[in-house]
Structure formats: C-alpha cells, structure tokens
Design a protein around this motif. Structure first.
Motif, PDB file in Angstrom:
ATOM      1  N   GLY A  12      26.071 -13.109  96.476  1.00 45.78           N
ATOM      2  CA  GLY A  12      25.234 -12.038  96.985  1.00 45.78           C
ATOM      3  C   GLY A  12      24.046 -12.541  97.787  1.00 45.78           C
ATOM      4  O   GLY A  12      23.500 -13.625  97.525  1.00 45.78           O
ATOM      5  N   ALA A  13      23.642 -11.764  98.776  1.00 47.99           N
ATOM      6  CA  ALA A  13      22.439 -12.060  99.548  1.00 47.99           C
ATOM      7  C   ALA A  13      21.233 -11.498  98.823  1.00 47.99           C
ATOM      8  O   ALA A  13      21.190 -10.313  98.490  1.00 47.99           O
ATOM      9  N   ALA A  14      20.234 -12.331  98.578  1.00 45.52           N
ATOM     10  CA  ALA A  14      18.961 -11.824  98.070  1.00 45.52           C
ATOM     11  C   ALA A  14      18.267 -11.039  99.177  1.00 45.52           C
ATOM     12  O   ALA A  14      18.514 -11.258 100.366  1.00 45.52           O
ATOM     13  N   PHE A 279      31.310 -22.130  84.035  1.00 43.22           N
ATOM     14  CA  PHE A 279      30.609 -21.027  84.689  1.00 43.22           C
ATOM     15  C   PHE A 279      31.579 -20.178  85.500  1.00 43.22           C
ATOM     16  O   PHE A 279      32.362 -20.694  86.294  1.00 43.22           O
ATOM     17  N   ALA A 280      31.524 -18.864  85.304  1.00 39.50           N
ATOM     18  CA  ALA A 280      32.381 -17.936  86.046  1.00 39.50           C
ATOM     19  C   ALA A 280      31.596 -16.696  86.459  1.00 39.50           C
ATOM     20  O   ALA A 280      32.167 -15.640  86.690  1.00 39.50           O
ATOM     21  N   GLY A 281      30.272 -16.830  86.574  1.00 41.22           N
ATOM     22  CA  GLY A 281      29.435 -15.719  86.994  1.00 41.22           C
ATOM     23  C   GLY A 281      29.304 -15.659  88.502  1.00 41.22           C
ATOM     24  O   GLY A 281      29.966 -16.395  89.236  1.00 41.22           O
ATOM     25  N   THR A 282      28.424 -14.797  88.966  1.00 37.66           N
ATOM     26  CA  THR A 282      28.220 -14.648  90.398  1.00 37.66           C
ATOM     27  C   THR A 282      26.999 -15.452  90.842  1.00 37.66           C
ATOM     28  O   THR A 282      26.155 -15.843  90.036  1.00 37.66           O
ATOM     29  N   PHE A 283      26.937 -15.683  92.159  1.00 41.20           N
ATOM     30  CA  PHE A 283      25.824 -16.404  92.756  1.00 41.20           C
ATOM     31  C   PHE A 283      24.963 -15.446  93.568  1.00 41.20           C
ATOM     32  O   PHE A 283      25.433 -14.416  94.064  1.00 41.20           O
ATOM     33  N   CYS A 284      23.703 -15.817  93.742  1.00 40.99           N
ATOM     34  CA  CYS A 284      22.808 -15.141  94.683  1.00 40.99           C
ATOM     35  C   CYS A 284      22.121 -16.226  95.498  1.00 40.99           C
ATOM     36  O   CYS A 284      21.506 -17.148  94.933  1.00 40.99           O
ATOM     37  N   VAL A 285      22.247 -16.152  96.838  1.00 39.49           N
ATOM     38  CA  VAL A 285      21.617 -17.150  97.705  1.00 39.49           C
ATOM     39  C   VAL A 285      20.267 -16.619  98.171  1.00 39.49           C
ATOM     40  O   VAL A 285      20.159 -15.523  98.704  1.00 39.49           O
TER      41      VAL A 285
END
Length: 328
Positions: A12-14, A279-285
């Motif tokens: 996801g985009a912050a 880890f299998a969660g989502t990322f936020c950049v």
C-alpha cells in the motif's frame, strides 16, 4: 502455505504527503467525494493497487456511516484495496487523560470503520502529537518528542487498553498492529516484543518500523538485531529508509530520507529475514519529503523485485529437496 506472489503481495501507498486539512482549515473528513477521489486516483495512476488509509490524510474513525460507504465506493471505482488503516499520534496513554480517553474511543471507531470498509488490519501506536520544536525543525525527528513515563502503572494501562481493543477487533475479524516509535513503550525491539507478549492475543502483532529509529541523531540498536527480535511477532510492515552517518571525531549524526534501496537499512536482507520468520502480512511504503508518492512507487517496485527473487529461490530450493522416504 504462502498465498501471495511477488506481483499480488499487497503493497500500500502511505498518504503522508497529502494534507489532513482543506485550504480553509477544516478537516479532509469534510471534503466532498471529488476531493477524496482525486487523491485515490493519483495513487492509482502511480501504479498502486493498494493504499494505506493514513489518518494524517483522512481520519476514517471520524466518518459517519454514509461517508464511509462513499469512501468504499470510491476505492472500488479506482480498483484500490486497502493494506491497512494507520492511526498516527493518537496515543491511548497520552499525557492528558482527557485526550487519552478520546484517543481510545477513536481507536474503537477506527476498528468499526475498518469493518465497514472491509479492511483487515488497523495499525495503532503510542506516539503523541509533534511538539512546537519538532514542528519548527527541518525534519521533526531531529528534535525529541513526548516520551512515555517510566511508570509500571501507565505501562500496565497501555497493555490492558491494547488488549481490550484487540479483543474487540478479533470479534470483528480485524488484526491490530502496534507501530514501533522512539521513546514510547514500543520504542525498542525488546520493549515491542515485551508489549505484544504481555498483551497475549493472536490478532495483535507488531509493525517493526525500524526507519523511525535509524533516522534519530543518537545511538540505536543495529537494525538487523531489531528485525531479528520483532519479525516473529510481525503482522504488518511500514517500510522506509534513511541515509545515516556518524562522525566519531565530533559525535555528530546525520540522517535524511532515502529511497528504500539506497538507505542505511538493507531491505533485501530484511525481506529474506521476514520470509524466514513466516511473515505473510501486507506492506506500506512510506517516504518523507520531495515527491513522496513517486518515491513510494519506486520503493514498491524495488520490494516486488526482491520478493520475486526470494520467492523464486525458495521454490527452486524446495524443488531440489528429496521427497521423504516412504515407510514400507
């Protein structure tokens, strides 16, 4: 079994670069659909298929039901999923008891908003509003902010409050992720692990935002060691990077925002460590300064390149492993 591929892993985009107030000073919560749509479309046109609903842009916990439905429809029209809702500077143990109680109520409302929007993760923290000195600094992290007291009763209150929020969230199918931030009870890798262990709920994990620490003008624990401690408890990740330098002769530190692959933290190593930890969660950049959205898009592409390589290597290794011997 990991369900994501390098291309489908939610990143996801912050929305740090978008203001939380309109030109007349009112909250973006009061903006019309067109204003929200403009931001979401810009994120989509930057190549993102997910967004982190950062509440410094839009406090979804303050939206009435009708506006939440409008936001859900706008997200659908832009083809954007939501990696998480990130709550910023709304500490449940704020120094002002009235503010702390208000922040707890807001956290509950944000969980409810996540349910309405179909979002699986809400990110909470203990960081407090920027001080006047932080607001005046070129980069706010160059000045010290509010710190949690060395008080066992206040710490226990934080644990109890997060546990109650976690139970409430679990009943609604939502995970909570606690964000690392300096000088709070989530301010070191050890204190983060202690906090989530003391809470003791499966749906409450960590957001090991080590970038929040390596930008500080002070000694910090080696980033590798921090990730090693926290990744087994991690369910969401804010990722950003900084240039960092230290002059032994003068004792002076330097830090400034950097694209993910150029900064002090080696995220190729971090991704491998995260996969090893399950880890299998989502990322936020995230990125501060300049064209934050474009740098975030660059960070997203860099992450996907690393994920493609690491997941491919894992598949090749698994294919070479001999099948277990059959028992006659």
């Amino acid at each position: 079994m990991l369900s994501w591929t390098s291309e489908t892993w939610p990143i996801g985009a912050a929305l740090l670069q978008y203001p939380g107030t309109l030109p007349d000073g009112t909250s973006t919560a009061m903006a019309d659909d067109a204003a929200w749509s403009d931001v979401l479309r810009e994120v989509r046109l930057a190549g993102f298929d997910h967004v982190d609903l950062t509440d410094t842009w839009l406090a979804v916990g303050d939206l009435p039901a009708g506006r939440l439905r409008s936001l859900r429809q706008l997200l659908r029209e832009e083809g954007l999923g939501v990696s998480a809702i990130s709550v910023s500077r709304r500490s449940v143990v704020d120094h002002d008891p009235v503010t702390a109680a208000s922040n707890v109520a807001y956290s509950y409302r944000t969980i409810d908003a996540a349910v309405e929007l179909g979002v699986g993760t809400v990110c909470l923290g203990l960081h407090q509003p920027l001080t006047a000195d932080q607001q005046a600094a070129m980069w706010f992290w160059h000045e010290p902010g509010a710190a949690d007291p060395d008080d066992p009763e206040v710490y226990r209150h934080a644990v109890t409050t997060f546990r109650e929020l976690g139970v409430y969230a679990a009943e609604r199918g939502v995970a909570l992720s606690l964000e690392m931030y300096e000088d709070t009870y989530l301010g070191t890798a050890d204190s983060c692990v202690r906090m989530v262990t003391d809470i003791g709920l499966e749906n409450v994990g960590l957001n090991p935002d080590v970038g929040n620490l390596i930008r500080l003008h002070r000694p910090v624990e080696d980033w590798r060691t921090q990730f090693e401690k926290m990744l087994p408890h991690t369910n969401y990740m804010h990722v950003k990077n900084y240039y960092r330098d230290f002059d032994i002769a003068t004792g002076a530190y330097f830090s400034a925002p950097a694209p993910l692959e150029l900064g002090f933290i080696n995220y190729r190593a971090v991704v491998e460590m995260a996969l090893d930890a399950g880890f299998a969660g989502t990322f936020c950049v995230e990125h501060y300064g300049g064209d934050g959205l474009s740098v975030a898009a660059r960070n997203r592409d860099y992450l996907r390149t690393i994920l493609a390589a690491k997941l491919s290597l894992r598949r090749e290794t698994a294919a070479r492993e001999p099948e277990p011997a059959r028992v006659p």
